[in-house]
Design a protein around this motif. Structure first.
Motif, PDB file in Angstrom:
ATOM      1  N   LEU A 187       0.850  -1.186   0.000  1.00  0.00           N
ATOM      2  CA  LEU A 187       0.000   0.000   0.000  1.00  0.00           C
ATOM      3  C   LEU A 187       0.887   1.237   0.000  1.00  0.00           C
ATOM      4  O   LEU A 187       1.798   1.357   0.830  1.00  0.00           O
ATOM      5  CB  LEU A 187      -0.919  -0.012   1.228  1.00  0.00           C
TER       6      LEU A 187
ATOM      7  N   GLU B 172       2.631  -2.548   4.459  1.00  0.00           N
ATOM      8  CA  GLU B 172       2.655  -3.815   3.734  1.00  0.00           C
ATOM      9  C   GLU B 172       2.091  -4.903   4.672  1.00  0.00           C
ATOM     10  O   GLU B 172       2.828  -5.760   5.165  1.00  0.00           O
ATOM     11  CB  GLU B 172       4.061  -4.162   3.253  1.00  0.00           C
TER      12      GLU B 172
ATOM     13  N   GLY C 284      -1.185  -4.342  -5.419  1.00  0.00           N
ATOM     14  CA  GLY C 284      -1.438  -2.992  -4.928  1.00  0.00           C
ATOM     15  C   GLY C 284      -2.921  -2.705  -4.861  1.00  0.00           C
ATOM     16  O   GLY C 284      -3.750  -3.527  -5.270  1.00  0.00           O
ATOM     17  N   PRO C 285      -3.305  -1.528  -4.346  1.00  0.00           N
ATOM     18  CA  PRO C 285      -4.721  -1.219  -4.090  1.00  0.00           C
ATOM     19  C   PRO C 285      -5.649  -1.416  -5.280  1.00  0.00           C
ATOM     20  O   PRO C 285      -6.737  -1.961  -5.134  1.00  0.00           O
ATOM     21  CB  PRO C 285      -4.683   0.251  -3.652  1.00  0.00           C
TER      22      PRO C 285
ATOM     23  N   TYR D 162      -6.797   0.219   5.326  1.00  0.00           N
ATOM     24  CA  TYR D 162      -7.403  -0.304   4.101  1.00  0.00           C
ATOM     25  C   TYR D 162      -8.331   0.736   3.469  1.00  0.00           C
ATOM     26  O   TYR D 162      -8.377   0.875   2.247  1.00  0.00           O
ATOM     27  CB  TYR D 162      -8.160  -1.593   4.388  1.00  0.00           C
TER      28      TYR D 162
ATOM     29  N   ASN E  74      -6.464   3.462   1.579  1.00  0.00           N
ATOM     30  CA  ASN E  74      -5.919   2.999   0.312  1.00  0.00           C
ATOM     31  C   ASN E  74      -6.992   2.546  -0.679  1.00  0.00           C
ATOM     32  O   ASN E  74      -6.680   1.970  -1.719  1.00  0.00           O
ATOM     33  CB  ASN E  74      -4.909   1.883   0.567  1.00  0.00           C
TER      34      ASN E  74
END
Length: 209
Positions: free
Chosen positions: A93, A98, A119-120, A145, A148
């Motif tokens: 992220l 991570e 990745g996101p 979360y 991101n």
């Protein structure tokens, strides 16, 4: 099933629970990757990077592992073409984290991420199975979360035998959160949503036994 706004305290008053287990200084993603590459951190060591903090992960008991195994098997049966399920594997992220969620549903297949972590924009759902780590998973990782842009976040709440589903990420920094939370208890079916489409469901009773 119960649905409610996913309320969180104001950013100025909301602590990060994980900091009690964090290292003494912050690290960049590049520094973290270098420590892994040079063997300072060995494969399988119980650490993950959260907002630049090297955090010791909580140990896992049998209720956690049995719930995770039951859920993972059921999600695997539902994953549509073009998506893959990863278990306890890292995601990268850009805000300096991570984490290693218990499950991540990602675009691609087993070959897509041989040289990097997802990745996101490649992540549809993340899942944390939470027992002793419930506050960290619900509050701290939920905020990370959300910041991101991970669209759907499940917290498998082992103590209460409830699956909490968080959607509609909003905000940034420590103020980031999910605007909507829906709780699914025994007898309920949890809709499995990927890329805005429901591709199946998981029975709560199957996860907790």
């Amino acid at each position: 099933m119960s649905t409610a706004p996913a309320t969180t305290p104001p950013a100025a008053t909301r602590p990060r629970h994980y900091l009690a287990r964090a290292a003494f200084r912050k690290f960049t993603l590049a520094e973290y990757h270098k420590m892994i590459a040079q063997g300072v951190l060995q494969d399988g060591e119980p650490y993950e990077l959260l907002e630049g903090n090297l955090v010791l992960k909580m140990s896992r008991g049998s209720p956690h592992d049995s719930a995770l195994q039951a859920l993972f098997k059921r999600l695997l049966r539902l994953v549509p073409p073009g998506w893959d399920a990863r278990g306890q594997s890292a995601i990268t992220l850009p805000t300096g984290s991570e984490p290693e969620p218990d499950v991540a549903l990602v675009r691609g297949d087993e070959n897509t991420f041989r040289k990097r972590h997802p990745g996101p924009g490649e992540i549809g759902v993340v899942v944390e199975v939470s027992d002793s780590s419930l506050l960290v998973d619900r509050d701290d990782k939920g905020s990370i979360y959300a910041e991101n842009g991970i669209p759907v976040y499940w917290v498998v709440n082992v103590p209460d035998r409830v699956i909490e589903v968080y959607t509609q990420p909003v905000g940034s920094g420590t103020a980031a959160a999910y605007a909507q939370r829906t709780d699914y208890a025994a007898g309920a079916l949890v809709p499995f949503v990927l890329d805005g489409a429901t591709v199946g469901s998981v029975a709560v009773s199957d996860v907790f036994g």
